[in-house]
Design a protein around this motif. Structure first.
Motif, mmCIF file in Angstrom:
data_model
loop_
_atom_site.group_PDB
_atom_site.id
_atom_site.type_symbol
_atom_site.label_atom_id
_atom_site.label_comp_id
_atom_site.label_asym_id
_atom_site.label_seq_id
_atom_site.Cartn_x
_atom_site.Cartn_y
_atom_site.Cartn_z
ATOM 1 N N LEU A 44 -8.845 85.591 71.715
ATOM 2 C CA LEU A 44 -8.568 86.395 72.908
ATOM 3 C C LEU A 44 -8.477 85.538 74.165
ATOM 4 C CD1 LEU A 44 -10.671 89.618 72.304
ATOM 5 C CD2 LEU A 44 -8.240 89.250 71.935
ATOM 6 N N LYS A 45 -8.798 84.262 74.038
ATOM 7 C CA LYS A 45 -8.667 83.351 75.179
ATOM 8 C C LYS A 45 -7.243 82.800 75.303
ATOM 9 C CE LYS A 45 -13.486 82.003 75.112
ATOM 10 N NZ LYS A 45 -14.462 80.936 74.912
ATOM 11 N N LEU A 46 -6.439 83.005 74.261
ATOM 12 C CA LEU A 46 -5.049 82.547 74.303
ATOM 13 C C LEU A 46 -4.270 83.373 75.311
ATOM 14 C CD1 LEU A 46 -4.217 82.215 70.488
ATOM 15 C CD2 LEU A 46 -4.662 80.371 72.100
ATOM 16 N N GLU A 47 -3.251 82.752 75.881
ATOM 17 C CA GLU A 47 -2.373 83.516 76.769
ATOM 18 C C GLU A 47 -1.638 84.570 75.923
ATOM 19 O OE1 GLU A 47 1.654 81.087 77.260
ATOM 20 O OE2 GLU A 47 -0.098 79.917 77.878
ATOM 21 N N LYS A 49 1.396 85.625 75.579
ATOM 22 C CA LYS A 49 2.637 85.253 74.884
ATOM 23 C C LYS A 49 2.332 84.465 73.606
ATOM 24 C CE LYS A 49 7.170 83.373 75.999
ATOM 25 N NZ LYS A 49 7.982 82.756 77.045
ATOM 26 N N ARG A 50 1.391 83.556 73.706
ATOM 27 C CA ARG A 50 1.019 82.731 72.552
ATOM 28 C C ARG A 50 0.325 83.574 71.476
ATOM 29 N NH1 ARG A 50 -2.737 77.342 72.883
ATOM 30 N NH2 ARG A 50 -2.485 76.707 70.726
ATOM 31 N N LEU A 51 -0.547 84.475 71.900
ATOM 32 C CA LEU A 51 -1.222 85.358 70.951
ATOM 33 C C LEU A 51 -0.223 86.278 70.262
ATOM 34 C CD1 LEU A 51 -3.837 86.322 69.672
ATOM 35 C CD2 LEU A 51 -4.136 87.863 71.619
ATOM 36 N N ALA A 52 0.741 86.794 71.022
ATOM 37 C CA ALA A 52 1.772 87.657 70.434
ATOM 38 C C ALA A 52 2.592 86.897 69.397
ATOM 39 C CB ALA A 52 2.670 88.218 71.526
ATOM 40 N N ALA A 53 2.939 85.656 69.695
ATOM 41 C CA ALA A 53 3.709 84.836 68.755
ATOM 42 C C ALA A 53 2.905 84.591 67.480
ATOM 43 C CB ALA A 53 4.104 83.516 69.406
ATOM 44 N N LEU A 54 1.621 84.320 67.660
ATOM 45 C CA LEU A 54 0.762 84.081 66.505
ATOM 46 C C LEU A 54 0.654 85.330 65.624
ATOM 47 C CD1 LEU A 54 -1.196 82.202 64.992
ATOM 48 C CD2 LEU A 54 -2.995 83.010 66.524
ATOM 49 N N THR A 55 0.433 86.479 66.254
ATOM 50 C CA THR A 55 0.314 87.711 65.461
ATOM 51 C C THR A 55 1.640 88.085 64.810
ATOM 52 O OG1 THR A 55 0.642 89.077 67.433
ATOM 53 C CG2 THR A 55 -1.637 88.630 66.768
ATOM 54 N N ASP A 56 2.751 87.817 65.481
ATOM 55 C CA ASP A 56 4.058 88.069 64.866
ATOM 56 C C ASP A 56 4.252 87.194 63.633
ATOM 57 O OD1 ASP A 56 4.676 89.960 66.765
ATOM 58 O OD2 ASP A 56 5.945 88.615 67.965
ATOM 59 N N ARG A 57 3.822 85.957 63.726
ATOM 60 C CA ARG A 57 3.940 85.027 62.590
ATOM 61 C C ARG A 57 3.067 85.481 61.423
ATOM 62 N NH1 ARG A 57 7.222 82.080 59.849
ATOM 63 N NH2 ARG A 57 6.362 80.133 59.136
ATOM 64 N N ILE A 58 1.861 85.955 61.742
ATOM 65 C CA ILE A 58 0.961 86.455 60.700
ATOM 66 C C ILE A 58 1.576 87.671 60.020
ATOM 67 C CG2 ILE A 58 -1.279 87.563 60.282
ATOM 68 C CD1 ILE A 58 -2.401 85.718 62.524
ATOM 69 N N ALA A 60 4.756 88.346 59.778
ATOM 70 C CA ALA A 60 5.923 87.900 58.998
ATOM 71 C C ALA A 60 5.498 87.277 57.674
ATOM 72 C CB ALA A 60 6.753 86.920 59.816
ATOM 73 N N LEU A 61 4.465 86.459 57.706
ATOM 74 C CA LEU A 61 4.020 85.782 56.487
ATOM 75 C C LEU A 61 3.196 86.696 55.589
ATOM 76 C CD1 LEU A 61 2.905 82.337 57.945
ATOM 77 C CD2 LEU A 61 4.902 82.775 56.502
ATOM 78 N N GLY A 62 2.433 87.564 56.197
ATOM 79 C CA GLY A 62 1.503 88.403 55.442
ATOM 80 C C GLY A 62 0.127 87.760 55.440
ATOM 81 N N ILE A 63 -0.882 88.596 55.443
ATOM 82 C CA ILE A 63 -2.269 88.117 55.519
ATOM 83 C C ILE A 63 -2.607 87.185 54.358
ATOM 84 C CG2 ILE A 63 -4.685 88.836 55.433
ATOM 85 C CD1 ILE A 63 -3.413 89.458 58.086
ATOM 86 N N ASP A 64 -2.209 87.554 53.152
ATOM 87 C CA ASP A 64 -2.542 86.732 51.982
ATOM 88 C C ASP A 64 -1.951 85.325 52.094
ATOM 89 O OD1 ASP A 64 -3.978 88.820 50.846
ATOM 90 O OD2 ASP A 64 -2.258 89.561 49.698
ATOM 91 N N ALA A 65 -0.704 85.245 52.539
ATOM 92 C CA ALA A 65 -0.068 83.926 52.675
ATOM 93 C C ALA A 65 -0.748 83.094 53.754
ATOM 94 C CB ALA A 65 1.419 84.098 52.993
ATOM 95 N N VAL A 66 -1.130 83.728 54.847
ATOM 96 C CA VAL A 66 -1.808 83.005 55.935
ATOM 97 C C VAL A 66 -3.154 82.497 55.461
ATOM 98 C CG1 VAL A 66 -2.835 83.245 58.224
ATOM 99 C CG2 VAL A 66 -0.597 84.265 57.754
ATOM 100 N N GLU A 67 -3.915 83.336 54.771
ATOM 101 C CA GLU A 67 -5.212 82.904 54.244
ATOM 102 C C GLU A 67 -5.048 81.743 53.279
ATOM 103 O OE1 GLU A 67 -6.824 86.508 52.584
ATOM 104 O OE2 GLU A 67 -8.031 86.854 54.363
ATOM 105 N N LYS A 68 -4.035 81.817 52.433
ATOM 106 C CA LYS A 68 -3.787 80.742 51.456
ATOM 107 C C LYS A 68 -3.444 79.436 52.167
ATOM 108 C CE LYS A 68 -1.056 79.765 47.334
ATOM 109 N NZ LYS A 68 -0.008 80.280 46.420
ATOM 110 N N ARG A 69 -2.614 79.515 53.194
ATOM 111 C CA ARG A 69 -2.237 78.303 53.933
ATOM 112 C C ARG A 69 -3.424 77.715 54.689
ATOM 113 N NH1 ARG A 69 3.847 78.943 56.412
ATOM 114 N NH2 ARG A 69 4.855 79.477 54.454
ATOM 115 N N LEU A 70 -4.251 78.566 55.256
ATOM 116 C CA LEU A 70 -5.405 78.088 56.006
ATOM 117 C C LEU A 70 -6.459 77.471 55.069
ATOM 118 C CD1 LEU A 70 -5.855 80.922 58.640
ATOM 119 C CD2 LEU A 70 -5.031 78.595 59.032
#
Length: 72
Positions: A44-47, A49-58, A60-70
């Motif tokens: 929540l400290k992110l600006e 625009k950056r937070l929106a981009a991050l959530t859009d990417r999540i 797009a990829l899906g939660i499972d894919a993001v967890e796997k990559r992390l």
């Protein structure tokens, strides 16, 4: 035990109403806990625009894919 069918029906509806209320309170607590977790992570400290981009990417990829990559 209810004496009549109508009393039994009313008792059942009251039980259902109480259960719905408990379920709603639990959902609110879970949401508050999730928000607290996000706050602690620093996201929540992110600006905005950056937070929106991050959530859009999540999304797009899906939660499972993001967890796997992390985890990798």
């Amino acid at each position: 035990m209810a004496k009549t069918l109508e009393q039994e029906r009313l008792a059942f509806e009251e039980d259902a109403r109480r259960l719905d209320e408990r379920r709603r309170r639990l959902e609110e607590k879970e949401r508050e806990q999730a928000i607290t977790t996000i706050e602690k992570s620093g996201l929540l400290k992110l600006e905005a625009k950056r937070l929106a981009a991050l959530t859009d990417r999540i999304k797009a990829l899906g939660i499972d894919a993001v967890e796997k990559r992390l985890a990798a």
